[in-house]
Design an enzyme around this catalytic site. Structure first.
Site, PDB file in Angstrom:
ATOM      1  N   LYS A  81      -4.627   5.674   4.343  1.00 56.17           N
ATOM      2  CA  LYS A  81      -3.912   6.936   4.006  1.00 56.17           C
ATOM      3  C   LYS A  81      -4.811   7.738   3.891  1.00 56.17           C
ATOM      4  O   LYS A  81      -4.863   9.230   4.264  1.00 56.17           O
ATOM      5  CB  LYS A  81      -3.223   6.807   2.837  1.00 56.17           C
ATOM      6  CG  LYS A  81      -1.848   5.824   2.852  1.00 56.17           C
ATOM      7  CD  LYS A  81      -0.997   5.340   1.550  1.00 56.17           C
ATOM      8  CE  LYS A  81      -0.112   4.351   1.924  1.00 56.17           C
ATOM      9  NZ  LYS A  81       0.668   4.163   0.649  1.00 56.17           N
ATOM     10  N   GLN A 125      -0.176   3.562  -5.698  1.00 55.16           N
ATOM     11  CA  GLN A 125      -0.107   2.309  -4.778  1.00 55.16           C
ATOM     12  C   GLN A 125       0.548   1.196  -5.278  1.00 55.16           C
ATOM     13  O   GLN A 125       0.041   0.777  -6.326  1.00 55.16           O
ATOM     14  CB  GLN A 125      -1.533   2.051  -4.033  1.00 55.16           C
ATOM     15  CG  GLN A 125      -1.230   1.119  -3.061  1.00 55.16           C
ATOM     16  CD  GLN A 125      -0.654   1.377  -1.754  1.00 55.16           C
ATOM     17  OE1 GLN A 125      -0.708   2.537  -1.420  1.00 55.16           O
ATOM     18  NE2 GLN A 125       0.009   0.595  -1.238  1.00 55.16           N
ATOM     19  N   ASP A 148       5.765  10.142  -2.349  1.00 53.79           N
ATOM     20  CA  ASP A 148       6.175   8.838  -1.743  1.00 53.79           C
ATOM     21  C   ASP A 148       7.895   8.805  -1.772  1.00 53.79           C
ATOM     22  O   ASP A 148       8.448   7.873  -1.328  1.00 53.79           O
ATOM     23  CB  ASP A 148       5.777   7.628  -2.469  1.00 53.79           C
ATOM     24  CG  ASP A 148       4.511   6.945  -2.031  1.00 53.79           C
ATOM     25  OD1 ASP A 148       4.377   6.973  -0.907  1.00 53.79           O
ATOM     26  OD2 ASP A 148       3.697   6.333  -2.652  1.00 53.79           O
TER      27      ASP A 148
END
Length: 348
Positions: A81, A125, A148
């Site tokens: 990412k 994460q 997200d």
């Protein structure tokens, strides 16, 4: 019938069934939905847009990732990412925390990032260590920085068809379908897996009304999950025009479970050890090439000789399918967060 004779009978029957997929009217060579190619194109477009944005005097988009613990897979995902962010011109930073980090300390860090005007996007994460509540942490992120799309507010807006940040994997699946020109309106779609961050958002986008603000795919959607009886699973998957699997079960979806000509999207990313070489390999939920023989699933003995690639019309590979597109969608969400922050400040 004696067990051995029953086994041979089932074996023979399954061989005859599998041969039907090799009949000229059904034998297909699936078009591979190349996620890497599409992702590279999207990242290239984003790079140009970010460059133009900065040339206009705006600040560079800024993404911060929080990584708790030493999960090897999580380290790889975050690194990819950050590499994508660098490629498109998004400033990025990874805050690495030890696995013993307390929930309270993590929430304090998120609060400081929420209050920083220089930060546009925040991602934590997953998975997190067991002593930390993922739902509490996801809901601690400012919804306007939740790139997200896991905050309950953003999830709720998505379900209502209101424009919002949508989970990146769900966006990746929808984008692949759109880019490939696959018709979804009125088609039967089956989603195997109902996780709140992946399966549920995919199903929501597939069935949502295309006339709503967020847009949708207008498909008729069925969920299947771990409590779905195997015979019912077979019935639903064999009648699906679009089949999406996100269960985390290697080679769950075999050729005899797929409707000839269907579009199959494999979201699974499973790490298994080869019994011969002892090396770790990555596979999806879908039996791509058809190497499964005599497996038991829910006490049903099945044999599969054709691969899904011979049955489906469209198929995503693993790796190289949904994964790269998911990263591209994260970059898109981050740039969108930056532009929305600017618009809000301009209006004040």
């Amino acid at each position: 019938m004696k067990p051995m004779r029953l086994l041979l009978s089932l074996n023979s029957a399954q061989r005859q069934y599998s041969k039907s997929f090799h009949h000229s009217s059904y034998r297909l060579s699936a078009k591979i939905l190349d996620g890497r190619k599409h992702a590279d194109k999207i990242l290239g477009q984003l790079k140009n847009e970010v460059s133009q944005w900065i040339d206009q005097g705006h600040k560079r988009p800024n993404l911060t990732a929080l990584l708790v613990g030493e999960n090897p897979a999580s380290n790889i995902y975050v690194r990819k990412k950050m590499q994508a962010a660098s490629l498109v011109g998004i400033k990025s930073n990874t805050i690495k925390l030890p696995s013993e980090t307390t929930e309270s300390d993590l929430l304090d860090i998120i609060l400081s990032l929420n209050n920083s005007p220089s930060i546009d996007g925040i991602l934590v994460q997953l998975p997190l260590p067991g002593h930390i509540s993922e739902r509490l942490v996801c809901n601690a992120i400012d919804p306007s920085k939740d790139v997200d799309g896991f905050h309950s507010l953003n999830m709720g807006r998505m379900c209502l068809g209101i424009d919002t940040f949508v989970p990146c994997t769900a966006l990746a699946v929808v984008e692949l379908i759109k880019l490939s020109g696959i018709e979804t309106k009125g088609r039967r779609a089956v989603v195997c897996g109902r996780s709140k961050n992946v399966g549920m958002p995919i199903a929501v986008l597939l069935h949502s009304d295309s006339t709503y603000e967020l847009g949708g795919m207008d498909a008729t959607v069925t969920y299947c999950h771990r409590h779905t009886p195997f015979q019912d699973l077979l019935h639903f998957t064999r009648n699906a025009d679009i089949l999406v699997s996100c269960t985390g079960i290697p080679k769950l979806i075999t050729a005899h479970m797929v409707k000839p000509g269907a579009c199959v999207i494999d979201v699974g990313l499973n790490r298994t050890v080869d019994p011969v070489t002892k090396k770790t390999k990555i596979s999806g939920d879908v039996d791509f090439s058809g190497e499964r023989l005599g497996n038991f699933i829910n006490f049903v003995l099945i044999f599969c000789f054709a691969g899904v690639a011979e049955v489906a019309s469209f198929l995503t590979p693993v790796p190289g399918g949904v994964g790269p597109m998911t990263v591209a969608m994260l970059m898109r969400n981050t740039f969108l967060a930056c532009k929305r922050f600017y618009s809000i400040n301009q209006a004040v």
